[in-house]
Design a protein around this motif. Sequence first.
Motif, short mmCIF file in Angstrom:
data_model
loop_
_atom_site.label_atom_id
_atom_site.label_comp_id
_atom_site.label_asym_id
_atom_site.label_seq_id
_atom_site.Cartn_x
_atom_site.Cartn_y
_atom_site.Cartn_z
N TRP A 1 0.84 -1.21 0.00
CA TRP A 1 0.00 0.00 0.00
C TRP A 1 0.87 1.25 0.00
O TRP A 1 0.53 2.26 -0.65
CB TRP A 1 -0.93 0.02 1.21
CG TRP A 1 -2.19 -0.77 1.02
CD1 TRP A 1 -2.53 -1.94 1.63
CD2 TRP A 1 -3.29 -0.43 0.17
NE1 TRP A 1 -3.77 -2.36 1.20
CE2 TRP A 1 -4.25 -1.44 0.31
CE3 TRP A 1 -3.55 0.63 -0.69
CZ2 TRP A 1 -5.46 -1.42 -0.38
CZ3 TRP A 1 -4.75 0.65 -1.38
CH2 TRP A 1 -5.69 -0.36 -1.23
N ASP A 2 1.98 1.20 0.73
CA ASP A 2 2.90 2.35 0.76
C ASP A 2 3.43 2.64 -0.65
O ASP A 2 3.49 3.79 -1.08
CB ASP A 2 4.06 2.05 1.72
CG ASP A 2 4.84 3.29 2.12
OD1 ASP A 2 4.25 4.40 2.16
OD2 ASP A 2 6.04 3.16 2.41
N LYS B 1 1.95 1.77 -3.52
CA LYS B 1 0.84 2.21 -4.39
C LYS B 1 0.51 3.68 -4.14
O LYS B 1 0.27 4.45 -5.09
CB LYS B 1 -0.38 1.33 -4.15
CG LYS B 1 -1.50 1.55 -5.16
CD LYS B 1 -2.46 0.38 -5.17
CE LYS B 1 -3.43 0.48 -6.33
NZ LYS B 1 -4.16 -0.77 -6.58
N GLY B 2 0.48 4.07 -2.87
CA GLY B 2 0.19 5.46 -2.55
C GLY B 2 1.25 6.41 -3.10
O GLY B 2 0.93 7.51 -3.58
N LYS B 3 2.49 5.98 -3.04
CA LYS B 3 3.57 6.82 -3.58
C LYS B 3 3.49 6.93 -5.09
O LYS B 3 3.75 7.99 -5.67
CB LYS B 3 4.92 6.25 -3.15
CG LYS B 3 5.21 6.42 -1.65
CD LYS B 3 6.46 5.67 -1.23
CE LYS B 3 6.74 5.85 0.25
NZ LYS B 3 7.88 5.01 0.71
N PRO C 1 -2.34 9.62 -0.04
CA PRO C 1 -2.34 8.73 1.12
C PRO C 1 -3.26 7.54 0.90
O PRO C 1 -4.18 7.59 0.08
CB PRO C 1 -2.86 9.62 2.25
CG PRO C 1 -3.61 10.72 1.58
CD PRO C 1 -2.95 10.93 0.25
N VAL C 2 -3.01 6.47 1.62
CA VAL C 2 -3.79 5.25 1.47
C VAL C 2 -5.26 5.51 1.76
O VAL C 2 -6.14 4.98 1.07
CB VAL C 2 -3.23 4.13 2.38
CG1 VAL C 2 -4.16 2.92 2.39
CG2 VAL C 2 -1.83 3.72 1.92
N GLN D 1 -7.06 7.93 1.11
CA GLN D 1 -7.73 8.52 -0.04
C GLN D 1 -8.15 7.44 -1.04
O GLN D 1 -9.21 7.52 -1.66
CB GLN D 1 -6.79 9.52 -0.70
CG GLN D 1 -7.43 10.45 -1.70
CD GLN D 1 -8.35 11.47 -1.04
OE1 GLN D 1 -9.54 11.18 -0.85
NE2 GLN D 1 -7.82 12.63 -0.71
N MET D 2 -7.33 6.40 -1.18
CA MET D 2 -7.64 5.30 -2.10
C MET D 2 -8.72 4.39 -1.54
O MET D 2 -9.30 3.59 -2.28
CB MET D 2 -6.38 4.50 -2.41
CG MET D 2 -5.34 5.29 -3.20
SD MET D 2 -3.90 4.30 -3.68
CE MET D 2 -3.01 4.26 -2.13
N GLN E 1 -4.14 5.36 8.72
CA GLN E 1 -4.83 5.34 7.42
C GLN E 1 -6.24 4.79 7.56
O GLN E 1 -7.21 5.34 7.03
CB GLN E 1 -4.02 4.50 6.41
CG GLN E 1 -2.61 4.99 6.16
CD GLN E 1 -2.53 6.38 5.59
OE1 GLN E 1 -3.35 6.76 4.75
NE2 GLN E 1 -1.56 7.15 6.04
N PRO F 1 1.97 10.99 0.81
CA PRO F 1 1.60 9.80 0.03
C PRO F 1 1.89 8.49 0.74
O PRO F 1 2.75 8.42 1.64
CB PRO F 1 2.47 9.94 -1.23
CG PRO F 1 2.82 11.37 -1.31
CD PRO F 1 2.94 11.85 0.10
N GLY F 2 1.18 7.45 0.33
CA GLY F 2 1.40 6.13 0.91
C GLY F 2 0.97 6.09 2.37
O GLY F 2 -0.12 6.52 2.72
#
Length: 381
Positions: free
Chosen positions: A91-92, A94-96, A101-102, A104-105, A301, A345-346
């Motif tokens: 997840w870290d 993917k967020g980057k 941030p996670v 948000q996804m 998160q 992010p992430g």
Amino acid sequence: MKIVKFETYNLLPRWLFLKITTDEGVCGWGEPVIEGKSTVVEEAVHTLGKMIIGEDPMNIEHLWQLMYRGSFYRGGAIICSAISGIEQALWDIKGKVYGMPVWQMLGGKCRDRIRMYAHITPVENPSVEELCKAAKEKVAQGYTALKTPIHVPLRHIDTMKTVETYVNKFAALREAVGKDIDIAIDFHGRVSPAMAPIFCRELEKYYPMFVEEPVLPENVDCMARIARSTTIPIATGERLFTPWAFRQVLEKQAANVLQPDLSHCGGILSTFKIAAMAANYYVNIAPHNPLGPIALASCLQIDTCIPNFTAQENIRLEDGSDLGKNLFKRAFEIKDGYIDVPTAPGLGFEVNEDAIKDYIYDGSWSCPVYYHEDDHSVADW
């Protein structure tokens, strides 16, 4: 993008960090660990890592299924903790990649800041004076929620004096902080099914926030019986793994608060699923976290994006390393008992890789073992 490398670091006081590197140079961090079994989980991480080297890290659910279902034996503390830390790192990454941030996804934020609750255990089995002093200090720092454990060891059937001693201590604690402060009690699975209803009955008038693990979690029917015997909310979940393990707790209405540990239960998405299941039963989530700053970052998160959130556990070490001080380029900050929603992010941090070298050890931390004084038989920790 492909996964190309797994690296693990055992860090003081008892943490295990995982770094996953991709062929495009994007790295993600996770915290896969079992307290007292760090090196065992570390081996499991590298074993599972071999299954997903060369895979696309963006396919998080697929890789989770591959690691969990890719062998005949599934689940358990070790395998699920290893998967949890790997999943956090994915997840870290993917967020980057997406620059968000996670949380948000996972649907966006449900709150602007995250309520924390603090441990008040300055020493093992603190005196009334020590306990009340620690509680007042946390309240002065802005915390509105605290947690204290019941003392050990306890007998399967214990004495009236044992019950009175602890109840009087909690009564003094309630008097010290007043009625505006929530105080949770961690029974830690130390109390037997015979004694748990007695303790709860005597503690009810002091209005605990919840009783955590009033009995060992393996027997859900037993916990459900305890829940029906008291008006105190029951919490459990730190020793349950995957959403499947939480199903019975919810169906049998054995708890009002679930405490999945994001470094044990399967990771971030598993906790999101558990929270969604719990919402159908009007049950809230208070993630368990006595671990390090990456575990905390993962919890934040989830705390941000689920509607049924109660409060976030944090051990609050003196050196601040559990918040990422020294270990992160920018540590998390608790202000008036809350942490602002992370926006980076992430998972919301950058590891200071030079600094973590000062925390590296051999991973040999082990849980304490307690014995009954009269016959030296093993007592539950």
